[in-house]
Design an enzyme around this catalytic site. Structure first.
Site: not given
Ligand SMILES: C[S@@+](CC[C@H](N)C(=O)[O-])C[C@H]1O[C@@H](n2cnc3c(N)ncnc32)[C@H](O)[C@@H]1O
Ligand SMILES: COc1ccc(-c2cc(=O)c3c(O)c(O)c(O)cc3o2)cc1
Length: 351
Positions: A317, A257-258, A286
């Protein structure tokens, strides 16, 4: 002159009240952040029972008159319980399930998520959202900080820690929900690579519940180099756009989703290359936007979509049709979707 009906007058009066919710929407966030920083929940938990205002203000080192007003607001929002038996000194404050989640150090604490979203770094891009809409493109985060969120995090260890801690607390909740509602997803798996796995919290939760799984936590080098050691988990630093370590299953939670569709297709192809063609699968955990359905998590999913709009360039999303598009375009032959009682759903894609 048209005479307004009673219903029209009522609706207009309600609108005059509702508008204050929007004008004051930052107040609950600011007060919850303040409660976390003061460690109100932690002090109440350690104390055990209810605390009077003098007891709490002396334990926190706070001005009693200011704390009284803060606590009155938090009580009004139902964040903790307040009982009063006469004079101000006999007000007693006690713990609630919501306040327990706001403990700075609790096992199920979500305080790191509040601290991340309320940080000046994450709030600044919201002020750029309308310019992003008008310009149709440039990332609001980049407009605020001059680089994307991942570049910013790699150059700012304190902010990287804020992101990792926030993701870790909700990753633990998300993975527990999957294990509770859909344990079949992990049956018969020898090894699993968590792509973009952050500090490894997701895998720690998984290998605790399924100790037969060997976990590979894969993330950017600056993220895994500060990830805590855990038996049964190997941390690997790298770039998911280049190569993903081999395993029976590739797992992606709150990563796709990023990114925009093009990047998701690239990441999914790398994941497909990492798994066995005949027995492997990619698990995508997701949110799935379900428009028109009144589901209790819809508000969170739509809010997350706004977070993606503010903090990433092309992240969003997705509806199930949008997920189907990226999964098919990455070359998977079939997929299944399991909706669980959580913000996230589980999509399993097969080569
Ligand atoms: C929104 S966080 C989700 C982390 C974890 N999967 C979770 O559910 O909490 C996205 C993750 O993608 C990693 N990321 C971003 N770019 C990346 C890349 N090019 N290769 C590997 N990981 C990467 C970030 O460092 C971060 O930890
Ligand atoms: C139940 O309430 C919540 C569920 C999920 C999240 C949440 C999920 C993410 O994946 C996410 C994220 O990727 C992110 O970069 C961020 O700044 C917040 C975030 O929140 C929040 C509450």
């Amino acid at each position: 002159m048209k005479v307004k009906s009673i219903k029209e007058v009522d609706n207009e009066m309600q609108a005059q009240v509702d508008i204050w919710d929007y004008a004051f929407a930052f107040i609950p966030m600011a007060l919850v952040k303040c409660a976390i920083e003061l460690q109100i929940a932690d002090v109440l938990e350690i104390h055990g029972g209810g605390m009077t205002l003098p007891e709490l203000s002396s334990a926190l080192g706070c001005s009693p008159s200011i704390l009284h007003r803060i606590m009155r607001y938090l009580n009004h929002r139902g964040i903790f319980k307040q009982t009063q038996t006469g004079q101000e000194s006999s007000i007693c404050y006690s713990q609630t399930p919501l306040l327990r989640i706001l403990m700075k150090n609790g096992e199920n604490s979500m305080s790191a998520l509040v601290l991340l979203e309320s940080s000046p770094v994450m709030l600044a891009p919201w002020h750029k959202l309308s310019s992003r809409a008008l310009a149709n493109g440039a990332s609001a985060f980049e407009a605020a900080h001059g680089e994307d969120i991942w570049e910013y995090a790699s150059a700012n260890p304190a902010h990287s820690k804020l992101i990792n801690d926030a993701m870790a607390c909700r990753a633990r909740v998300d993975m527990s929900e999957i294990i509770n509602h859909y344990p079949e997803a992990f049956m018969g798996i020898g090894s699993l690579v968590d792509v973009g796995g952050g500090d490894g919290t997701t895998l720690r939760t998984l290998v605790k519940a399924c100790p037969w799984i060997r976990g590979i936590n894969f993330d950017l080098p600056h993220v895994v180099c500060v990830a805590p050691h855990c038996d049964g988990i190997e941390h690997v630093g790298g770039d998911m756009f280049e190569i993903v370590p081999k395993a029976d299953v590739a797992f992606l939670q709150s990563v796709l989703h990023d990114w925009g569709d093009g990047e998701c297709i690239d990441i999914l192809r790398k994941c497909r290359d990492a798994i066995p063609k005949d027995t492997g699968k990619v698990i995508i955990a997701e949110a799935v936007i379900r428009e028109g359905e009144d589901d209790k998590y819809n508000d969170i999913r739509l809010g997350l979509d706004m977070i993606m709009l503010a903090h990433t360039e092309k992240g969003k999303e997705r509806t199930i049709e949008e997920w189907e598009y990226v999964v098919n375009a990455a070359g998977f032959t079939r997929y299944t979707v399991k909706h669980i009682d959580a913000t996230i759903s589980v999509i399993e894609a097969y080569p």
